[in-house]
Design a protein around this motif. Structure first.
Motif, PDB file in Angstrom:
ATOM      1  N   SER A   1     -14.645 -19.395   2.613  1.00 32.48           N
ATOM      2  CA  SER A   1     -15.206 -20.154   3.715  1.00 32.48           C
ATOM      3  C   SER A   1     -14.098 -20.824   4.501  1.00 32.48           C
ATOM      4  O   SER A   1     -13.065 -21.204   3.946  1.00 32.48           O
ATOM      5  CB  SER A   1     -16.171 -21.227   3.201  1.00 32.48           C
ATOM      6  N   CYS A   2     -14.326 -20.963   5.781  1.00 32.05           N
ATOM      7  CA  CYS A   2     -13.417 -21.661   6.681  1.00 32.05           C
ATOM      8  C   CYS A   2     -14.252 -22.648   7.471  1.00 32.05           C
ATOM      9  O   CYS A   2     -15.024 -22.247   8.352  1.00 32.05           O
ATOM     10  CB  CYS A   2     -12.709 -20.660   7.601  1.00 32.05           C
ATOM     11  N   THR A   3     -14.128 -23.912   7.155  1.00 29.63           N
ATOM     12  CA  THR A   3     -14.903 -24.937   7.835  1.00 29.63           C
ATOM     13  C   THR A   3     -14.010 -25.734   8.763  1.00 29.63           C
ATOM     14  O   THR A   3     -12.870 -26.057   8.434  1.00 29.63           O
ATOM     15  CB  THR A   3     -15.585 -25.875   6.831  1.00 29.63           C
TER      16      THR A   3
ATOM     17  N   SER B   1      -9.772 -15.777  12.757  1.00 27.47           N
ATOM     18  CA  SER B   1      -8.998 -14.744  12.086  1.00 27.47           C
ATOM     19  C   SER B   1      -8.660 -15.172  10.665  1.00 27.47           C
ATOM     20  O   SER B   1      -8.587 -16.365  10.351  1.00 27.47           O
ATOM     21  CB  SER B   1      -7.709 -14.434  12.855  1.00 27.47           C
ATOM     22  N   TRP B   2      -8.480 -14.182   9.819  1.00 31.11           N
ATOM     23  CA  TRP B   2      -8.028 -14.392   8.452  1.00 31.11           C
ATOM     24  C   TRP B   2      -6.707 -13.677   8.245  1.00 31.11           C
ATOM     25  O   TRP B   2      -6.580 -12.495   8.590  1.00 31.11           O
ATOM     26  CB  TRP B   2      -9.051 -13.891   7.434  1.00 31.11           C
TER      27      TRP B   2
ATOM     28  N   ILE C   1     -16.351  -9.858   7.494  1.00 30.68           N
ATOM     29  CA  ILE C   1     -16.142 -11.142   8.141  1.00 30.68           C
ATOM     30  C   ILE C   1     -17.424 -11.561   8.852  1.00 30.68           C
ATOM     31  O   ILE C   1     -18.164 -10.725   9.370  1.00 30.68           O
ATOM     32  CB  ILE C   1     -14.951 -11.081   9.118  1.00 30.68           C
ATOM     33  N   SER C   2     -17.679 -12.848   8.862  1.00 30.64           N
ATOM     34  CA  SER C   2     -18.859 -13.372   9.532  1.00 30.64           C
ATOM     35  C   SER C   2     -18.594 -14.799   9.978  1.00 30.64           C
ATOM     36  O   SER C   2     -17.553 -15.388   9.655  1.00 30.64           O
ATOM     37  CB  SER C   2     -20.090 -13.311   8.613  1.00 30.64           C
ATOM     38  N   ARG C   3     -19.536 -15.337  10.719  1.00 26.57           N
ATOM     39  CA  ARG C   3     -19.426 -16.723  11.143  1.00 26.57           C
ATOM     40  C   ARG C   3     -20.812 -17.309  11.325  1.00 26.57           C
ATOM     41  O   ARG C   3     -21.802 -16.588  11.499  1.00 26.57           O
ATOM     42  CB  ARG C   3     -18.617 -16.838  12.447  1.00 26.57           C
ATOM     43  N   ASP C   4     -20.887 -18.616  11.289  1.00 28.80           N
ATOM     44  CA  ASP C   4     -22.133 -19.332  11.499  1.00 28.80           C
ATOM     45  C   ASP C   4     -21.816 -20.495  12.418  1.00 28.80           C
ATOM     46  O   ASP C   4     -21.241 -21.501  11.986  1.00 28.80           O
ATOM     47  CB  ASP C   4     -22.717 -19.810  10.171  1.00 28.80           C
ATOM     48  N   LYS C   5     -22.168 -20.344  13.680  1.00 28.80           N
ATOM     49  CA  LYS C   5     -21.837 -21.383  14.648  1.00 28.80           C
ATOM     50  C   LYS C   5     -22.612 -22.668  14.388  1.00 28.80           C
ATOM     51  O   LYS C   5     -22.129 -23.753  14.709  1.00 28.80           O
ATOM     52  CB  LYS C   5     -22.069 -20.866  16.067  1.00 28.80           C
TER      53      LYS C   5
ATOM     54  N   ALA D   1     -18.465 -22.723  11.015  1.00 29.83           N
ATOM     55  CA  ALA D   1     -17.696 -22.154   9.921  1.00 29.83           C
ATOM     56  C   ALA D   1     -17.560 -20.649  10.066  1.00 29.83           C
ATOM     57  O   ALA D   1     -18.359 -19.977  10.723  1.00 29.83           O
ATOM     58  CB  ALA D   1     -18.357 -22.478   8.584  1.00 29.83           C
ATOM     59  N   GLY D   2     -16.542 -20.120   9.422  1.00 27.79           N
ATOM     60  CA  GLY D   2     -16.344 -18.695   9.289  1.00 27.79           C
ATOM     61  C   GLY D   2     -16.280 -18.323   7.820  1.00 27.79           C
ATOM     62  O   GLY D   2     -16.010 -19.171   6.961  1.00 27.79           O
TER      63      GLY D   2
END
Length: 125
Positions: free
Chosen positions: A21-23, A35-36, A71-75, A79-80
């Protein structure tokens, strides 16, 4: 303070899965691509995946992870995410997320936006 925080890393056996997760804190990710990247000890930073701000633009994966990572995201959550399946020992690295100011992905240009502190992924029996 504006920052990104990665989480979800850990130790996993080959063939296992992890979800990173990327918050974002203090900033809104809506108009950034996410990007990761990863870096193993003694090796160069490597682009892994990138998801654009818009669904109309293209998502990218490194050839080494294509078919295994998603890869995904949740606006709504600001977060990604990076779902990693069928992990291999060569996936072992510190994984970072970063913002891409343009909002779309240019594989794999190193972003000059915000970066997280990284999360360790270790794939070993």
């Amino acid at each position: 303070q504006m920052r990104l925080v990665e989480s979800g890393g850990g130790l996993v056996q080959p063939g296992g899965s992890l979800r990173l997760s990327c918050t974002a804190h203090g900033l809104t990710l809506d108009y950034y691509a996410i990007s990761w990247f990863r870096q193993a000890p003694g090796k160069e930073l490597e682009g892994v995946s990138c998801i654009p701000s818009s669904d109309d633009d293209e998502t990218y994966y490194a050839e080494s992870v294509k078919g295994r990572f998603t890869i995904s995201r949740d606006k709504g959550e600001n977060a990604g995410y990076l779902q990693m399946n069928d992990l291999k020992p060569e996936d072992t690295a510190v994984y970072y997320c970063a913002t891409v100011d343009l909002g779309f992905c240019i594989p794999f240009e190193v972003p000059t936006g915000y970066w997280g502190q990284g999360t360790q992924v270790t794939v070993s029996a």
